[in-house]
Design a protein around this motif. Sequence first.
Motif, PDB file in Angstrom:
ATOM      1  N   GLU A 251      -2.631  -7.678   7.451  1.00 50.54           N
ATOM      2  CA  GLU A 251      -3.943  -7.170   7.328  1.00 50.54           C
ATOM      3  C   GLU A 251      -3.818  -6.138   8.019  1.00 50.54           C
ATOM      4  O   GLU A 251      -5.532  -5.725   8.209  1.00 50.54           O
ATOM      5  CB  GLU A 251      -4.522  -8.252   7.902  1.00 50.54           C
ATOM      6  N   TYR A 252      -3.134  -5.804   8.991  1.00 48.88           N
ATOM      7  CA  TYR A 252      -2.715  -4.178   9.273  1.00 48.88           C
ATOM      8  C   TYR A 252      -2.027  -3.452   9.385  1.00 48.88           C
ATOM      9  O   TYR A 252      -1.516  -3.519   8.614  1.00 48.88           O
ATOM     10  CB  TYR A 252      -3.410  -4.697  11.068  1.00 48.88           C
ATOM     11  N   HIS A 253      -2.518  -2.274   9.498  1.00 47.57           N
ATOM     12  CA  HIS A 253      -1.014  -0.658  10.011  1.00 47.57           C
ATOM     13  C   HIS A 253      -0.844  -0.487   7.869  1.00 47.57           C
ATOM     14  O   HIS A 253       0.047  -0.175   7.931  1.00 47.57           O
ATOM     15  CB  HIS A 253      -0.300  -1.500  10.503  1.00 47.57           C
ATOM     16  N   CYS A 254      -2.180  -0.680   7.317  1.00 49.44           N
ATOM     17  CA  CYS A 254      -1.408  -0.509   5.700  1.00 49.44           C
ATOM     18  C   CYS A 254      -2.459   0.485   4.882  1.00 49.44           C
ATOM     19  O   CYS A 254      -3.335  -0.697   4.642  1.00 49.44           O
ATOM     20  CB  CYS A 254      -0.849  -1.804   5.206  1.00 49.44           C
ATOM     21  N   ASP A 255      -2.354   1.742   4.532  1.00 47.75           N
ATOM     22  CA  ASP A 255      -3.867   2.645   4.400  1.00 47.75           C
ATOM     23  C   ASP A 255      -4.227   2.476   2.823  1.00 47.75           C
ATOM     24  O   ASP A 255      -3.032   1.544   2.401  1.00 47.75           O
ATOM     25  CB  ASP A 255      -3.224   4.031   4.725  1.00 47.75           C
ATOM     26  N   GLY A 256      -5.519   1.698   2.405  1.00 44.70           N
ATOM     27  CA  GLY A 256      -5.825   2.112   1.310  1.00 44.70           C
ATOM     28  C   GLY A 256      -5.945   2.476   0.740  1.00 44.70           C
ATOM     29  O   GLY A 256      -6.758   2.674  -1.039  1.00 44.70           O
ATOM     30  N   ASP A 257      -5.760   3.725   0.826  1.00 45.40           N
ATOM     31  CA  ASP A 257      -6.447   5.129   0.076  1.00 45.40           C
ATOM     32  C   ASP A 257      -5.859   5.522  -1.343  1.00 45.40           C
ATOM     33  O   ASP A 257      -4.102   5.020  -1.607  1.00 45.40           O
ATOM     34  CB  ASP A 257      -6.370   5.888   1.265  1.00 45.40           C
ATOM     35  N   PRO A 258      -6.145   6.003  -2.003  1.00 47.54           N
ATOM     36  CA  PRO A 258      -5.611   6.236  -3.506  1.00 47.54           C
ATOM     37  C   PRO A 258      -4.262   6.750  -3.276  1.00 47.54           C
ATOM     38  O   PRO A 258      -3.290   6.704  -3.814  1.00 47.54           O
ATOM     39  CB  PRO A 258      -6.447   5.837  -4.439  1.00 47.54           C
ATOM     40  N   SER A 259      -4.681   8.218  -2.296  1.00 52.35           N
ATOM     41  CA  SER A 259      -3.729   8.866  -2.244  1.00 52.35           C
ATOM     42  C   SER A 259      -2.212   8.507  -2.118  1.00 52.35           C
ATOM     43  O   SER A 259      -0.945   9.160  -2.168  1.00 52.35           O
ATOM     44  CB  SER A 259      -4.537   9.848  -1.649  1.00 52.35           C
ATOM     45  N   LYS A 260      -2.141   7.446  -1.444  1.00 50.26           N
ATOM     46  CA  LYS A 260      -1.299   6.888  -0.408  1.00 50.26           C
ATOM     47  C   LYS A 260      -0.372   6.030  -1.502  1.00 50.26           C
ATOM     48  O   LYS A 260       0.444   5.244  -1.043  1.00 50.26           O
ATOM     49  CB  LYS A 260      -1.397   5.908   0.861  1.00 50.26           C
ATOM     50  N   LEU A 261      -0.449   5.860  -2.373  1.00 45.64           N
ATOM     51  CA  LEU A 261      -0.008   4.711  -3.238  1.00 45.64           C
ATOM     52  C   LEU A 261       1.334   5.174  -3.865  1.00 45.64           C
ATOM     53  O   LEU A 261       1.145   6.521  -4.010  1.00 45.64           O
ATOM     54  CB  LEU A 261      -0.650   4.878  -4.605  1.00 45.64           C
ATOM     55  N   ASN A 262       2.310   4.624  -3.565  1.00 42.51           N
ATOM     56  CA  ASN A 262       4.020   4.747  -4.301  1.00 42.51           C
ATOM     57  C   ASN A 262       5.156   3.321  -4.306  1.00 42.51           C
ATOM     58  O   ASN A 262       5.869   4.584  -4.465  1.00 42.51           O
ATOM     59  CB  ASN A 262       4.464   5.485  -2.114  1.00 42.51           C
ATOM     60  N   HIS A 263       3.923   2.419  -4.796  1.00 40.07           N
ATOM     61  CA  HIS A 263       4.638   0.988  -5.384  1.00 40.07           C
ATOM     62  C   HIS A 263       4.395   1.256  -5.962  1.00 40.07           C
ATOM     63  O   HIS A 263       3.004   0.731  -6.323  1.00 40.07           O
ATOM     64  CB  HIS A 263       5.035   0.586  -3.777  1.00 40.07           C
ATOM     65  N   ALA A 264       4.940  -0.742  -6.784  1.00 42.27           N
ATOM     66  CA  ALA A 264       5.060  -1.252  -7.329  1.00 42.27           C
ATOM     67  C   ALA A 264       4.941  -2.675  -7.582  1.00 42.27           C
ATOM     68  O   ALA A 264       5.947  -3.010  -7.433  1.00 42.27           O
ATOM     69  CB  ALA A 264       4.205  -0.812  -9.312  1.00 42.27           C
ATOM     70  N   VAL A 265       3.875  -3.697  -7.608  1.00 32.85           N
ATOM     71  CA  VAL A 265       4.328  -5.247  -7.306  1.00 32.85           C
ATOM     72  C   VAL A 265       3.605  -6.096  -7.979  1.00 32.85           C
ATOM     73  O   VAL A 265       2.677  -5.584  -9.124  1.00 32.85           O
ATOM     74  CB  VAL A 265       4.395  -5.171  -6.228  1.00 32.85           C
ATOM     75  N   GLN A 266       4.024  -7.394  -8.537  1.00 34.55           N
ATOM     76  CA  GLN A 266       3.560  -8.055  -8.739  1.00 34.55           C
ATOM     77  C   GLN A 266       2.759  -9.310  -8.000  1.00 34.55           C
ATOM     78  O   GLN A 266       3.175  -9.677  -7.507  1.00 34.55           O
ATOM     79  CB  GLN A 266       4.234  -9.200 -10.126  1.00 34.55           C
ATOM     80  N   ILE A 267       1.583  -9.406  -8.396  1.00 38.97           N
ATOM     81  CA  ILE A 267       0.619 -10.871  -7.411  1.00 38.97           C
ATOM     82  C   ILE A 267       0.525 -12.038  -7.907  1.00 38.97           C
ATOM     83  O   ILE A 267       0.226 -11.795  -9.135  1.00 38.97           O
ATOM     84  CB  ILE A 267      -1.091 -10.212  -6.801  1.00 38.97           C
ATOM     85  N   VAL A 268       1.522 -13.306  -7.620  1.00 36.22           N
ATOM     86  CA  VAL A 268       1.843 -13.905  -8.268  1.00 36.22           C
ATOM     87  C   VAL A 268       0.554 -15.506  -8.284  1.00 36.22           C
ATOM     88  O   VAL A 268       0.691 -16.239  -8.144  1.00 36.22           O
ATOM     89  CB  VAL A 268       3.169 -14.745  -8.382  1.00 36.22           C
ATOM     90  N   GLY A 269      -0.141 -14.398  -7.400  1.00 35.71           N
ATOM     91  CA  GLY A 269      -1.211 -16.301  -6.652  1.00 35.71           C
ATOM     92  C   GLY A 269      -1.866 -15.625  -5.745  1.00 35.71           C
ATOM     93  O   GLY A 269      -1.686 -14.775  -5.198  1.00 35.71           O
TER      94      GLY A 269
END
Length: 329
Positions: free
Chosen positions: A264-282
């Motif tokens: 919930e901290y230390h993780c920038d949400g700026d779209p220019s910082k996207l660098n990975h892809a994952v799956q949300i399972v719930g």
Amino acid sequence: MASWSTYLQAIFYIALLFFVIPIRIKGPDQAESQFQEYLKRFNKTYDDPSVYQNRLHAFKQSLQTIETLNSKKRNGSALYGLTKFSDLLPEEFFQTYLQSNLSQKTHSNEPKRHHHKRATVPNKVDWREKNAVTRIYNQGSCGACWAYSVIETVESMNAIKTNKSEELSVQEIIDCAGNNKGCNGGDICTLLSWIKATNFTIQRHADYGGKCGRGSAGVHVRDFMCEGLVGSEDVMLRLLADNGPLAVAINAQTWQNYIGGVIEYHCDGDPSKLNHAVQIVGYDLTASIPHYIVRNTWGVDFGDGGFLYIAVDKNMCGIANEVSALRVL
């Protein structure tokens, strides 16, 4: 009778024992002692002295980063510690496991952005409990997170439809998908557009023989959406509850030393910082920190058995910038 010079020589050599030798045999510092324990724990060896020193330098930097990340937290927040990646410099970790400029790869499928009012959803959804999530994969140094996250989601949707969990071929997608770069990176929206446009048959893992377009049996994507849902994470919750798992692009730069808890901290949400892809399972809205349940592709020895948790409603790590849901035939 010994001369005075003999006595003086003896005193000089005794002094060496007490003063010079202890300085020369000074042991490793505390960080190096920790590093040696780290190597044992993660079964690593560095025989080349130069490589050893480079890894030790990276390890010391990770110790400082871990201290910084753990300085701001509350009960249930993410905890950072030593991982199998802790002897890499941040730039080495990025180059090996993440992608640069991922947001620039979505130009042909720019996610739509809109806002919705929060709808009523179940307090908790976990598709693992419904046998709709296959095993944790390990992409290694192949930058094909884009393929893994989409195929994992196709697997989940197929399991929900057929009540049978089967592994599909990620390698087929890496080898065959157009408009992506295999192990050198790709994009989930672009991949889904290609799969749908070509009516591509996604073969089962056991059936793929290394030749593109040769499979007659497999799974087809019926339709999909790829949208930006920043400010509308209630839509993500509704999709997770009513449809199934999601594939998302994300910023994983600070995950190098993640070992558990809710980010919930230390993780920038700026779209220019996207660098990975994952799956949300719930998700779990009943927890002290409401969060998504995220499935990663760095092996079961990462995070919580291969999973991690990201706070809801904060676009934490950019989780709502590029969201894909799909259905299968």
